[in-house]
Structures are given as C-alpha cells and as structure tokens.
Motif scaffolding. Structure first.
Motif, PDB file in Angstrom:
ATOM      1  N   TYR A 265    -117.679 -63.397  12.346  1.00 18.79           N
ATOM      2  CA  TYR A 265    -118.241 -62.750  11.158  1.00 18.79           C
ATOM      3  C   TYR A 265    -117.307 -62.772   9.958  1.00 18.79           C
ATOM      4  O   TYR A 265    -117.731 -62.486   8.848  1.00 18.79           O
ATOM      5  CB  TYR A 265    -118.596 -61.289  11.477  1.00 18.79           C
ATOM      6  N   GLY A 266    -116.025 -63.042  10.199  1.00 19.15           N
ATOM      7  CA  GLY A 266    -115.026 -62.968   9.127  1.00 19.15           C
ATOM      8  C   GLY A 266    -114.257 -61.662   9.214  1.00 19.15           C
ATOM      9  O   GLY A 266    -114.741 -60.674   9.770  1.00 19.15           O
ATOM     10  N   PRO A 267    -113.021 -61.642   8.683  1.00 16.06           N
ATOM     11  CA  PRO A 267    -112.163 -60.452   8.772  1.00 16.06           C
ATOM     12  C   PRO A 267    -112.819 -59.225   8.146  1.00 16.06           C
ATOM     13  O   PRO A 267    -113.542 -59.328   7.165  1.00 16.06           O
ATOM     14  CB  PRO A 267    -110.913 -60.861   7.979  1.00 16.06           C
ATOM     15  N   GLY A 268    -112.541 -58.063   8.773  1.00 12.06           N
ATOM     16  CA  GLY A 268    -113.011 -56.794   8.198  1.00 12.06           C
ATOM     17  C   GLY A 268    -114.391 -56.363   8.655  1.00 12.06           C
ATOM     18  O   GLY A 268    -114.871 -55.300   8.254  1.00 12.06           O
ATOM     19  N   TYR A 269    -115.054 -57.179   9.477  1.00 14.15           N
ATOM     20  CA  TYR A 269    -116.382 -56.793   9.973  1.00 14.15           C
ATOM     21  C   TYR A 269    -116.398 -57.007  11.469  1.00 14.15           C
ATOM     22  O   TYR A 269    -115.892 -58.011  11.933  1.00 14.15           O
ATOM     23  CB  TYR A 269    -117.487 -57.648   9.324  1.00 14.15           C
ATOM     24  N   PRO A 270    -116.971 -56.108  12.234  1.00  8.82           N
ATOM     25  CA  PRO A 270    -117.563 -54.833  11.825  1.00  8.82           C
ATOM     26  C   PRO A 270    -116.507 -53.754  11.578  1.00  8.82           C
ATOM     27  O   PRO A 270    -115.373 -53.880  12.037  1.00  8.82           O
ATOM     28  CB  PRO A 270    -118.438 -54.469  13.023  1.00  8.82           C
TER      29      PRO A 270
END
Length: 332
Positions: A265-270
C-alpha cells in the motif's frame, strides 16, 4: 441489528500484487489456491484489483487461471478499484466468460477506487465521476446479463439494441460493493450515502477493519434502505477483508505485516488505529480473539489475507490452530 441466519464462509485473499515485488510467485499463489480447495475450509478465493495505481497481475485473468485449478471454491475480486474506468460492455463479456469457465462460481466485488489521477487520466475519467460510473456500470452490467436486447442511455454509457453473449452461467451474478469510509474524516452524511448505495444496489457488502459499533451503524443504514425498497436481505453476505499474521512472536508478526503493507500500500498505511481492528497478529489465541470479534459483530464471510511471505504455512496454522478456537455460531 437483525441477523441473517447465514453460515460463516471463509475466503482466502491472495497477493497478485506481491508477484511484482518478490513477495510471492505465480506458482506459490496456485499452490495456495489448490490447498484452499482441498482444505474444504476456504470456500472462496479472491484477488485485489488495480490497473495503474497499484499495479498487479490483472484480477480477471488471474481468476480465469484459478477457475481451471478449482471445482468448488467461489471466485471473487475483493474490490475492483478499476471498475469506474473499465468499459462495462467489455467487462460484461469478460466476467460472463469467467462465470462460464468456472461453472457459475463468481462474485464481483466493486468499488469506486482511489481516485488516482494518472490512472483516471489514462482512461479519460474524472475523479468526480467515480461513484456515478459505479452506479450506472452496475445497472448496465445487470441489464446486459439479462435475457433479451439491452438499450441503455445514461450519463456515461450508451447502448442501443445490444444482444450480448455470452451470458453468465449463473442466473444472477452476485455483485458486492466494497466501501469503508472513515467517519471521522468524511462525516456521517458521506458514510450514510455510501451505505444507502450498498443497501440499494448490492448483493453483499465488503468492509475493511472496523469497530463493532461502526459496523452496526453502517448495517442499520443498509437495512433501513433495503426495507424502504422491499429488498430481502436474508441471503445478503457481509464480508471483511481481514489481515492475519500467525506467529508465536507477536513482534515478528507485526514487523512482517508492516513490511508487507509498506510494499503493498505504500509507507504510512494502514494507520496504527486501523491496524487494531484490521490485523489479527501474534500467537493463534490472539489472532482468534480479533477474528472472533469480526464474526460476533455480524461478518458472515471473512476473507483472510495472510500478511506473511509463506502463505502455505499460514493457511495450515489457521486451519489447525486458529479455527478450532473460534465459535462460529455465536451471534449478537
């Protein structure tokens, strides 16, 4: 909350995005599919979907491959994020073909997608059109799959006197809507509108991690909407796309999952807040605790995504160590 008398049906969500960054391989995915089928625990197999925003092996093609390896499992797209940019006539033909190949085992999960500008621009779709295209696309799909000629003149799509074949093997292909708005960010009105859309248009509902209180608030709107239009919800399935990492060391389970999410999902999620209700991780008893909460709040169809590199050992541990700890008939 009026409960439907439905059995708990377990689904398996497989990482078709993970193939692109070395998390898994096509062979490993197919091995997991065959184990799901043989286990008679997992009743359905699912893939995620995105075309350009979060690229992966394309969902309908993957399900076609899975259809040839299975005889029993239902086959679904968890959240067809690309639905608003796909041409409904082409999708109707593709999905009907998949339904024919599988002998009528498909479930189409749709959503409005993430509004990724490069993807929308590539397909000539405006961000503000996504919900409208999803609503109209659903209406058109159902018309195209029905008997007789289809004529449709809408805001986005126009069809005149089209006799579409092939038709799906199922008389009615179930279409579920995936939507899980953050009430704190978007407010009650947006959440209620989304749930009214589910109650009005969908044959099932898919959420992400959510508290029992929030799920009940959403279900009340779905139920009220269905009652208003005289829609029977007795066979309406409610699903969670639930994240699971079974490991005797809870910290390792967490770290593995974070690495998985960063890639997926990419850094910082969830967020940490979302993880509390969405990631069942650690020893089997702790995993069972959160999963039991999903069942108790009214989830009929938990679709599990194992956030670990080794899907097979996770599946074995779920079947052997987590499942026996669950009370599947306990309902509020």
């Amino acid at each position: 909350m009026t409960m439907r008398n439905l059995p708990v049906r377990w689904g398996l969500s497989l990482p078709n995005r993970g193939v692109l960054f070395g998390l898994t391989s096509i062979e490993a995915i197919m091995e997991a599919v065959e184990l799901a089928e043989e286990s008679q625990v997992f009743e359905s197999v699912w893939f995620g979907d995105s075309l350009i925003h979060k690229p992966r092996l394309e969902s309908v093609v993957m399900l076609s491959a899975v259809a040839s390896r299975t005889r029993r499992a239902r086959l679904g797209v968890m959240c067809m994020a690309s639905f608003p940019v796909r041409d409904p006539v082409l999708l109707a033909i593709q999905w009907a073909t998949l339904d024919q190949i599988s002998g009528g085992r498909t479930v189409l999960g749709v959503c409005i997608g993430g509004g990724h500008a490069p993807e929308l621009n590539t397909f000539g779709v405006k961000r503000s059109e996504r919900a409208g295209r999803m609503e109209e696309g659903l209406e058109l799909l159902r018309k195209l799959w029905a008997e007789g000629e289809t004529s449709h003149h809408g805001r986005f799509y126009n069809v005149e006197g089209l006799q579409l074949v092939p038709k799906p093997a199922q008389k009615t292909v179930p279409i579920w809507i995936a939507v899980s708005p953050d009430r704190d960010k978007v407010g009650d009105r947006v959440v209620d509108n989304a749930m009214r859309r589910v109650g009005m248009l969908a044959d099932g509902y898919i959420t992400m991690g959510v508290t029992a209180e929030e799920f009940h608030r959403r279900w009340e709107v779905i139920e009220a909407t269905a009652a208003k239009i005289g829609k029977d919800l007795s066979s309406f399935e409610t699903s969670i796309h639930g994240m699971v990492n079974i490991n005797d060391d809870r910290r390792v389970a967490y770290e593995e999952s974070k690495s998985y999410f960063n890639h997926y999902y990419g850094p910082g999620y969830p967020s940490e807040e979302l993880l509390k209700v969405w990631l069942a991780h650690g020893p089997p008893a702790q995993c069972a605790g959160l999963i039991q909460g999903w069942i108790d709040m009214g989830i009929t169809t938990p679709v599990l995504r194992f956030t670990a590199p080794d899907q097979i050992s996770q599946m074995h541990r779920f079947i052997g160590e987590v499942l026996p700890r669950l009370e599947l008939n306990r309902r509020p």
